[in-house]
Motif scaffolding. Sequence first.
Motif, PDB file in Angstrom:
ATOM      1  N   UNK A  37      12.030  -6.620  -1.403  1.00 31.16           N
ATOM      2  CA  UNK A  37      11.963  -7.684  -2.405  1.00 31.16           C
ATOM      3  C   UNK A  37      11.074  -8.839  -1.949  1.00 31.16           C
ATOM      4  N   UNK A  38      10.957  -9.017  -0.645  1.00 37.41           N
ATOM      5  CA  UNK A  38      10.170 -10.127  -0.110  1.00 37.41           C
ATOM      6  C   UNK A  38       8.681  -9.794   0.008  1.00 37.41           C
ATOM      7  N   UNK A  39       8.348  -8.534  -0.162  1.00 42.60           N
ATOM      8  CA  UNK A  39       6.948  -8.146   0.010  1.00 42.60           C
ATOM      9  C   UNK A  39       6.085  -8.747  -1.096  1.00 42.60           C
ATOM     10  N   UNK A  40       4.984  -9.348  -0.697  1.00 39.88           N
ATOM     11  CA  UNK A  40       4.030  -9.911  -1.640  1.00 39.88           C
ATOM     12  C   UNK A  40       3.006  -8.846  -2.033  1.00 39.88           C
ATOM     13  N   UNK A  41       2.460  -8.998  -3.214  1.00 37.80           N
ATOM     14  CA  UNK A  41       1.414  -8.067  -3.658  1.00 37.80           C
ATOM     15  C   UNK A  41       0.230  -8.116  -2.696  1.00 37.80           C
ATOM     16  N   UNK A  42      -0.391  -6.973  -2.504  1.00 38.20           N
ATOM     17  CA  UNK A  42      -1.601  -6.856  -1.671  1.00 38.20           C
ATOM     18  C   UNK A  42      -1.349  -7.109  -0.186  1.00 38.20           C
ATOM     19  N   UNK A  43      -0.106  -6.959   0.258  1.00 43.01           N
ATOM     20  CA  UNK A  43       0.173  -7.088   1.682  1.00 43.01           C
ATOM     21  C   UNK A  43       0.558  -5.728   2.268  1.00 43.01           C
ATOM     22  N   UNK A  44       0.546  -5.643   3.572  1.00 41.25           N
ATOM     23  CA  UNK A  44       0.864  -4.431   4.351  1.00 41.25           C
ATOM     24  C   UNK A  44      -0.228  -3.374   4.301  1.00 41.25           C
ATOM     25  N   UNK A  45      -1.227  -3.558   3.448  1.00 40.49           N
ATOM     26  CA  UNK A  45      -2.284  -2.539   3.345  1.00 40.49           C
ATOM     27  C   UNK A  45      -3.097  -2.444   4.629  1.00 40.49           C
ATOM     28  N   UNK A  46      -3.173  -3.533   5.416  1.00 40.71           N
ATOM     29  CA  UNK A  46      -3.908  -3.508   6.681  1.00 40.71           C
ATOM     30  C   UNK A  46      -3.367  -2.413   7.597  1.00 40.71           C
ATOM     31  N   UNK A  47      -2.057  -2.134   7.482  1.00 39.74           N
ATOM     32  CA  UNK A  47      -1.450  -1.102   8.308  1.00 39.74           C
ATOM     33  C   UNK A  47      -1.358   0.228   7.572  1.00 39.74           C
ATOM     34  N   UNK A  48      -0.900   0.197   6.321  1.00 37.74           N
ATOM     35  CA  UNK A  48      -0.694   1.432   5.559  1.00 37.74           C
ATOM     36  C   UNK A  48      -1.995   2.191   5.316  1.00 37.74           C
ATOM     37  N   UNK A  49      -3.094   1.476   5.261  1.00 41.56           N
ATOM     38  CA  UNK A  49      -4.395   2.123   5.045  1.00 41.56           C
ATOM     39  C   UNK A  49      -5.148   2.359   6.353  1.00 41.56           C
ATOM     40  N   UNK A  77       8.319  -2.259   7.561  1.00 35.03           N
ATOM     41  CA  UNK A  77       9.187  -1.080   7.655  1.00 35.03           C
ATOM     42  C   UNK A  77       9.603  -0.595   6.272  1.00 35.03           C
ATOM     43  N   UNK A  78      10.066  -1.518   5.451  1.00 32.20           N
ATOM     44  CA  UNK A  78      10.517  -1.155   4.107  1.00 32.20           C
ATOM     45  C   UNK A  78       9.382  -0.566   3.282  1.00 32.20           C
ATOM     46  N   UNK A  79       8.179  -1.077   3.471  1.00 28.85           N
ATOM     47  CA  UNK A  79       7.010  -0.558   2.746  1.00 28.85           C
ATOM     48  C   UNK A  79       6.672   0.859   3.194  1.00 28.85           C
ATOM     49  N   UNK A  80       6.813   1.116   4.486  1.00 29.33           N
ATOM     50  CA  UNK A  80       6.561   2.467   5.025  1.00 29.33           C
ATOM     51  C   UNK A  80       7.576   3.449   4.452  1.00 29.33           C
ATOM     52  N   UNK A 169      14.415  -0.089  12.433  1.00 31.84           N
ATOM     53  CA  UNK A 169      13.956  -1.478  12.402  1.00 31.84           C
ATOM     54  C   UNK A 169      14.862  -2.377  13.246  1.00 31.84           C
ATOM     55  N   UNK A 170      14.246  -3.376  13.861  1.00 28.28           N
ATOM     56  CA  UNK A 170      14.961  -4.434  14.592  1.00 28.28           C
ATOM     57  C   UNK A 170      15.826  -3.892  15.730  1.00 28.28           C
ATOM     58  N   UNK A 171      15.243  -3.059  16.566  1.00 27.83           N
ATOM     59  CA  UNK A 171      15.967  -2.507  17.706  1.00 27.83           C
ATOM     60  C   UNK A 171      16.566  -3.613  18.572  1.00 27.83           C
TER      61      UNK A 171
END
Length: 390
Positions: A37-49, A77-80, A169-171
């Motif tokens: 829910x906290x993920x903003x649009x156009x984020x995490x792509x630096x890693x996912x791509x 993590x949630x995006x993955x 997540x969060x070991x």
Amino acid sequence: MVLVGLRMRSLPSRTTSWIYKWLSAPDSSRNRNEALDKRQADTCSWFLDGEQFRDWIETPGFLWIKGKAGCGKSILCASIIELLTTDPSLGTAYFFFDGRDSQREFQMYDMCIRSLILQFSDQCGGGIPKALVDLYSRCGHRQQPSIRQLQDTLQHILQQFTHAYIIIDALDECTEHEKTLTWIDEITSKTKNLGALRLHLMVTSRPLHSIETVLGKIGPGCVDAGEATENQDIATFIEREVTSKFERWDENTQEDIKTAIMQGADGSFRWVSLQLNALAKCLSPHEVKMQLARLPRGLDETYKRILATIDRDYIHDTRVFLQWLAFSKRPMKVTEIAEAATVDLESEDGPVYKAARRYQDPRGVFLRCSSLVTESQGMVARWILYNDIC
């Protein structure tokens, strides 16, 4: 789901329910949903791509995502997980350790293994894995399995998948992270195990020395979420937040805010969010400049300032609310937390109920607790201080 000769047992639905109940596996999907829910649009792509993630998707192996508190590891993590679960041919399970609430089930190593067993068992289809049935038969419904038995059962189930993905997540929030590290070390070293099991394992944590000592030697698969030069998510977040929340200010003031916040962020989304919340209370460009000139360094100093600004006239209620959140055995609704104010624990005659103390608007809890408390998934309130600075 593509499986390799999975040995299943077809049991009456009631028996299957008994076994799953006996397993007592916690469900950390609430944490995943909260992060998503906290993920903003156009984020995490630096890693996912990125190439490193694509390699991990295609080839069994281990990947450690490290970073300081508040840098967005859980959101990543949630995006993955969301990406992996869109492909039904992939066996995917996850666990979010959580030290924010007094919920031991989200802080214990064996609960992580139980959850992984349950999730992979649910994805088998057509029954329940024989390995789990055998475990239940050996222990009986009155006894619980040992850690070793749980580990062996999980490994037997994993062997049946063409590809299995585990995200933890969060070991660092696991109270028994040494045990978790031992298991990770074992499962990644036996047989060059990940290839033999066709297992893709990913872990996120803060870079604590005890964790880095173990995970750092497993292999080259490591990403620092806060330091990655290709990670522009914070810049994107700041740009979007300033544009939407500070549109009343002129362009120069907006640019001053963006520059100062970006310079002080040091990879922490949480720090950025707290500073923008404080700046939103400014009533003039002069106040904005004054605020920017004295931005706190890091989360520790930020929280000290927040605690110092709590109205002394209402500090009793604030303390009560935070104590309930810190020690409750489950997440609490805002209405429940607000009701705690009606009990006078300092009365000479013991705890006394005082209806006159009831808040007319339960959301007054957020006014009293300032930025220390937030909401997630409806009316569930969370205390974020522990997760960010501990």
